[in-house]
Design a protein around this motif. Structure first.
Motif, PDB file in Angstrom:
ATOM      1  N   SER A  14      -4.374 -61.514 -12.720  1.00 29.69           N
ATOM      2  CA  SER A  14      -4.702 -62.935 -12.736  1.00 29.69           C
ATOM      3  C   SER A  14      -5.268 -63.372 -14.075  1.00 29.69           C
ATOM      4  CB  SER A  14      -5.684 -63.259 -11.610  1.00 29.69           C
ATOM      5  OG  SER A  14      -6.855 -62.448 -11.711  1.00 29.69           O
ATOM      6  N   SER A  23       1.419 -57.824 -13.215  1.00 28.07           N
ATOM      7  CA  SER A  23       0.475 -58.578 -14.025  1.00 28.07           C
ATOM      8  C   SER A  23      -0.855 -58.700 -13.292  1.00 28.07           C
ATOM      9  CB  SER A  23       1.039 -59.965 -14.363  1.00 28.07           C
ATOM     10  OG  SER A  23       0.223 -60.630 -15.305  1.00 28.07           O
ATOM     11  N   ASP A  52       6.028 -63.542  -5.685  1.00 26.12           N
ATOM     12  CA  ASP A  52       4.772 -62.882  -6.033  1.00 26.12           C
ATOM     13  C   ASP A  52       4.226 -62.080  -4.854  1.00 26.12           C
ATOM     14  OD1 ASP A  52       5.066 -64.171  -8.433  1.00 26.12           O
ATOM     15  OD2 ASP A  52       3.544 -65.704  -8.032  1.00 26.12           O
ATOM     16  N   CYS A  77       7.047 -60.226  -8.721  1.00 26.40           N
ATOM     17  CA  CYS A  77       5.878 -60.046  -9.580  1.00 26.40           C
ATOM     18  C   CYS A  77       4.755 -59.474  -8.719  1.00 26.40           C
ATOM     19  CB  CYS A  77       5.431 -61.359 -10.205  1.00 26.40           C
ATOM     20  SG  CYS A  77       6.622 -62.048 -11.371  1.00 26.40           S
ATOM     21  N   ILE A 135       0.954 -58.898  -8.498  1.00 22.17           N
ATOM     22  CA  ILE A 135      -0.186 -59.529  -9.166  1.00 22.17           C
ATOM     23  C   ILE A 135      -1.500 -58.919  -8.691  1.00 22.17           C
ATOM     24  CG2 ILE A 135      -1.368 -61.699  -9.645  1.00 22.17           C
ATOM     25  CD1 ILE A 135       1.493 -61.580 -10.745  1.00 22.17           C
ATOM     26  N   ASP A 160       4.190 -67.210 -15.517  1.00 25.22           N
ATOM     27  CA  ASP A 160       5.075 -68.165 -14.843  1.00 25.22           C
ATOM     28  C   ASP A 160       5.948 -68.907 -15.852  1.00 25.22           C
ATOM     29  OD1 ASP A 160       4.037 -67.457 -12.384  1.00 25.22           O
ATOM     30  OD2 ASP A 160       2.640 -69.136 -12.279  1.00 25.22           O
ATOM     31  N   TYR A 178      -3.798 -65.222 -17.052  1.00 23.23           N
ATOM     32  CA  TYR A 178      -2.488 -64.684 -17.418  1.00 23.23           C
ATOM     33  C   TYR A 178      -1.353 -65.306 -16.604  1.00 23.23           C
ATOM     34  CZ  TYR A 178      -4.596 -60.730 -19.979  1.00 23.23           C
ATOM     35  OH  TYR A 178      -5.269 -59.942 -20.862  1.00 23.23           O
ATOM     36  N   LYS A 179      -1.640 -65.625 -15.354  1.00 20.89           N
ATOM     37  CA  LYS A 179      -0.571 -66.031 -14.446  1.00 20.89           C
ATOM     38  C   LYS A 179       0.187 -67.266 -14.934  1.00 20.89           C
ATOM     39  CE  LYS A 179       1.609 -65.408 -10.475  1.00 20.89           C
ATOM     40  NZ  LYS A 179       2.120 -66.703 -10.102  1.00 20.89           N
ATOM     41  N   MET A 225      -0.159 -67.916  -6.038  1.00 21.66           N
ATOM     42  CA  MET A 225       1.010 -67.048  -5.869  1.00 21.66           C
ATOM     43  C   MET A 225       2.229 -67.879  -5.494  1.00 21.66           C
ATOM     44  SD  MET A 225      -0.325 -63.927  -6.307  1.00 21.66           S
ATOM     45  CE  MET A 225       0.380 -62.594  -5.319  1.00 21.66           C
ATOM     46  N   ALA A 257      -5.425 -66.204  -9.101  1.00 22.49           N
ATOM     47  CA  ALA A 257      -4.209 -66.905  -9.508  1.00 22.49           C
ATOM     48  C   ALA A 257      -3.404 -67.349  -8.297  1.00 22.49           C
ATOM     49  CB  ALA A 257      -3.349 -65.979 -10.376  1.00 22.49           C
ATOM     50  N   GLN A 310      -5.290 -59.415  -8.484  1.00 22.82           N
ATOM     51  CA  GLN A 310      -6.257 -60.508  -8.541  1.00 22.82           C
ATOM     52  C   GLN A 310      -7.627 -59.966  -8.953  1.00 22.82           C
ATOM     53  OE1 GLN A 310      -5.380 -63.583  -8.264  1.00 22.82           O
ATOM     54  NE2 GLN A 310      -3.726 -63.823  -6.774  1.00 22.82           N
TER      55      GLN A 310
END
Length: 643
Positions: free
Chosen positions: A171, A169, A217, A200, A202, A187, A182-183, A212, A210, A204
Motif C-alpha cells: 500500500s 505491491s 487485486d 495484483c 497487495i 494503478d 504506492y497503489k 482494492m 489502499a 496492506q
C-alpha cells in the motif's frame, strides 16, 4: 572448496581461473547442492552466447533456505528486519523463513504462477519483499523487482517488457517521515501499460490502507493465510532467476537476466573469497532490492552462504541521525558491512568527527566494503581514520551481478591504494583497450574490458533481446565485453576505474578525467561531496565545471571557495585542465543507488534535450541545478542570458 585451493594465494588462484576457466568453475560448482549435476560446464546456446552449467538442475530458494534447515541450521537467525522509520525490529530463523516463503509461493501458485512465469515486485524494504522474491525462486518463476515509488511511466515500461502474470505491491512506502502511497502509482502504471497483469497481490501496511480493485487485486495476508505451502521446483541451471532493469542509452531500459546456476556458484564463491563471510556470520549490505546489490548481497548471497542478513528500511542520515549505521552494526553484531560511498559522504557531512559512532560498540565489525560509484580518496581516508578497519572499494555492475575488481579479503588482503578497487577478481580477465582495439600497457588509460568468456553469474543476455546484448556489450571490440567505464591498470596490477567513458572530457585536445579532478576538489576541507562535469566550450571543445556541496556548518563565500578550488586543480593537474568554475549547490542529482547523474547535468548545461532517468532519487534536484546554472550563466543553455 577442495583442500588444495583453501590455502592458495590470490595470484595462483587468479591465474588458475584464467588458464582453465572450465576446470576452475567446475570445482566451484561442487560447493552448491545440485538436484542434478551439470552435463557441460561451459557451452554455447543457439545464438552463440556462452552459458554455464547446461544440463544441471537446482533451485535457488532451496540453496538459500531449505538446505540450511535440512543441515541443522533451522534455528539460526537468517534475516533481521531493522526499520528505524517504523521503529521495528523483527528476526526470522531459517525455519521461519522457510515457512513464510513456502506459504507465499503457495499464494502465487493459487493465482496461476508457475515455472517460467514472470512476477513484477513493486515493494518497499520490508520482509514481504524478500518473501516474494524467494517465493518466485521457489516456484521457478522469474521476478523483476522495481523500486517502490518509481514513476508510473517507468513501471509501465517494465510491465510491458516482462509481461508479468502477477504484480506484488504494498500500500505504501516510507521516506524519512513521509508516507508514499504506492497503489495509485501502480494503478496508473497498469492503466498506461499495453500488457495487463491478471492479478495484483497487495500487502496492506498499517500506516496506509489502499483501495482494492475487485477481480484484480488480492489481499496479500489473506492469500498467504489460505495458501498451501509449496515445495521447491527444480529448474535448469540456465533458467532465468530474475530480470533487473538498468538504464540504456536509447532510453529503453535493458532487462539484465540472471540465470540460476551460474548465479548461485558465483555468489557463494564471492561471499567466501571476496567478503570473507561464512555460515553464521552477520552480513549487512545497506542497499535496496531495486538494485543488484540488494539481489546479490541482501538476499541471495548471504543466505546461500548461511549468513544472517540484515534488511534495513531507512537512510544513513535522518533516521533518526547520522549514527544509525553504527547503531545497527552494534545492535546486530555485524561482521561485514557494505554500502555506497555516497552514504558515508552523507554521514561525514552531518557528523564529520564521527562523534555519533562513539556512542556504539562496533567491535564486531571486521570489514567495510564500498561500491556503486568510485570511492574518492578523501572519503576513503576519512573512513579509514574513523573506523580503523580494512576499507575495500570494489567495482562491479548490474550486468556482472558480483564483484569484478576487489581486494579479495577472504583470500589475500593487499595494501589499499586510494582511488583503486585493487585487483581483478578470480574469473575476470580484465584488459584496458585502446580506441583501435589494442590492449594498452600499464598506466595507459582506455576502455575497461573483459576478455571472453565471462565467468558464471554474469548476465548471459538481455531479456528477449540477444541482439541488443551483442550490440551493447560485445560489438565494439571483438572477443571482449565492453564495460562502458574508462580506467587503467598500474604497474602493480591495481585497477583504477575513472568513471564512465563519457565522463572523460576533451579540453583542447587533451583527454582529462573528471574523476581525477573530483579527487582534488573533494580534498578541500569545506567540501562534503562534488561532481565535475565537462560542458561544451566553443574554443576548447569542453571545459570542466565543478558542482560542490558544503559540509554542514561550514560558512564560506562562493567566490572565495571557487578561487581556492581553481588553485588546487591548477596546482595538481595544470592550466591545461582549464578548471575555472566551481558552483555551490545544496545537493547533487543521484540515482537511488547513489550514482551522480553527471551526464544529465552536462545535458542541462549544454542545452540538450534529456530524459529524466528512471533511477533518479529526486527529480526536483535537476530543476535546482538548472536554476543554479542560470544564476551563474554557465553553459551553452544559459551563457547568452549573461547581463
Amino acid at each position: 572448496m577442495s583442500s588444495n585451493t583453501q590455502s592458495t594465494n590470490y595470484t595462483s588462484l587468479f591465474e588458475a581461473s584464467l588458464a582453465n576457466p572450465e576446470t576452475f568453475w567446475a570445482e566451484q560448482a561442487e560447493q552448491i547442492a545440485w538436484f542434478k549435476k551439470p552435463e557441460t560446464v561451459l557451452g554455447k546456446d543457439a545464438n552463440g552466447l556462452d552459458r554455464w552449467y547446461a544440463g544441471g538442475q537446482l533451485n535457488t530458494c532451496y540453496l538459500a533456505i531449505d538446505y540450511h534447515v535440512q543441515h541443522g541450521r533451522g534455528a539460526q537467525v537468517a534475516m533481521i528486519y531493522d526499520s528505524p522509520v517504523t521503529n521495528t525490529i523483527q528476526k526470522y530463523t531459517f525455519a521461519e523463513l522457510q515457512h513464510k516463503v513456502a506459504k507465499c509461493a503457495g499464494a502465487l501458485r493459487a493465482l496461476g504462477v508457475e515455472k517460467g512465469d514472470r512476477v513484477v515486485i513493486y515493494m518497499p524494504m520490508i520482509p514481504e519483499t524478500a518473501f516474494a522474491m524467494l517465493a518466485c525462486a521457489r516456484l521457478g518463476a522469474v521476478h523483476s523487482v522495481v523500486f517502490g515509488g518509481f514513476a508510473p511511466h517507468e513501471l509501465a515500461i517494465r510491465i510491458e517488457d516482462a509481461e508479468p502474470k502477477v504484480v506484488i505491491s504494498a500500500s505504501c512506502g516510507i521516506e524519512f517521515d513521509r508516507v508514499l502511497p504506492y497503489k495509485p502509482l501502480l494503478d496508473e502504471a497498469i492503466e498506461l501499460a499495453a500488457f495487463k497483469p491478471k492479478h495484483c497481490l497487495i500487502y496492506q501496511r498499517s500506516m496506509c490502507h489502499a483501495p482494492m480493485l475487485e477481480g484484480r487485486d488480492v489481499d496479500y495476508e489473506d492469500a498467504v493465510a489460505k495458501a498451501d505451502p509449496t515445495e521447491c521446483v527444480p529448474v535448469d541451471a540456465t533458467h532465468p532467476l530474475y530480470i533487473l532493469y538498468t538504464s540504456g542509452t536509447t532510453g529503453k531500459p535493458k532487462g539484465v537476466v540472471r540465470d540460476n546456476g551460474g548465479h548461485a556458484v558465483a555468489l557463494k564463491f564471492s561471499m567466501h573469497h571476496v567478503y570473507d563471510a561464512h555460515a553464521g556470520d552477520v552480513f549487512w549490505a545497506a542497499s535496496d532490492f531495486g538494485w543488484v546489490v540488494g539481489h546479490s548481497y541482501i538476499l541471495y548471497g548471504p543466505l546461500i552462504a548461511g549468513c544472517t542478513t540484515i534488511l534495513f528500511e531507512g537512510k544513513p542520515v535522518r533516521t533518526p541521525d547520522a549514527g544509525t549505521f553504527w547503531r545497527v552494526i552494534a545492535d546486530h553484531q555485524v561482521k561485514t558491512f557494505f554500502t555506497a560511498p555516497t552514504a558515508f559522504r552523507a554521514i561525514k557531512k552531518e557528523d564529520p568527527e564521527a562523534l555519533l559512532k562513539d556512542k556504539y560498540d562496533t567491535s564486531s565489525l571486521q570489514n567495510i566494503f564500498v561500491a556503486g560509484e568510485r570511492c574518492d580518496p578523501p572519503t576513503l581516508e576519512w573512513l579509514q581514520k574513523i573506523a580503523q578497519l580494512p576499507i575495500t572499494d570494489h567495482w562491479w555492475q548490474t550486468e556482472s551481478g558480483w564483484p569484478m575488481v576487489a581486494n579479495m579479503m577472504g583470500l589475500e588482503a593487499f595494501p589499499v591504494k586510494a582511488g583503486s578497487a585493487t585487483k581483478p577478481v578470480c574469473g575476470y580477465n580484465l584488459k584496458i583497450v585502446g580506441e583501435n582495439g589494442q590492449e594498452l600497457e600499464a598506466n595507459h588509460e582506455g576502455y575497461v574490458c573483459l576478455k571472453l568468456p565471462l565467468p558464471p553469474g554474469f548476465t548471459p543476455t538481455l531479456w528477449n533481446d540477444d541482439a541488443r546484448f551483442k550490440s551493447s556489450y560485445l560489438k565494439k571490440f571483438a572477443g571482449y565485453y565492453l564495460s562502458g567505464d574508462g580506467g587503467y591498470v598500474d604497474e602493480d596490477g591495481y585497477v583504477f576505474i575513472m568513471g564512465r567513458v563519457d565522463d572523460v572530457i576533451n579540453v583542447a585536445g587533451h583527454r582529462l578525467s573528471t574523476g581525477e579532478m573530483e579527487e582534488f576538489v573533494a580534498s578541500h576541507p569545506a567540501v562534503a561531496e562534488c561532481a565535475v562535469v565537462g560542458i561544451a566550450d566553443e574554443l576548447r571543445g569542453q571545459r570542466p565545471v565543478g558542482f560542490v556541496v558544503l559540509k554542514d556548518g561550514i560558512g564560506i563565500d562562493e567566490t572565495a571557495l571557487e578561487s581556492e578550488l581553481v588553485g588546487i586543480v591548477r596546482d595538481q593537474i595544470g592550466a591545461v585542465a582549464f578548471f575555472r568554475t566551481a558552483i555551490l549547490v545544496k545537493r547533487l542529482p543521484k540515482t537511488r543507488s547513489g550514482k551522480i547523474l553527471r551526464k544529465t547535468i552536462r545535458q542541462i548545461a549544454d542545452g540538450e534535450s534529456y530524459t529524466v532517468p528512471s533511477t533518479i532519487d529526486d527529480p526536483v534536484i535537476l530543476e535546482e541545478i538548472a536554476q543554479t546554472l542560470q544564476r551563474r550563466a554557465v553553459g551553452q543553455a544559459f551563457e547568452n542570458q549573461r547581463i
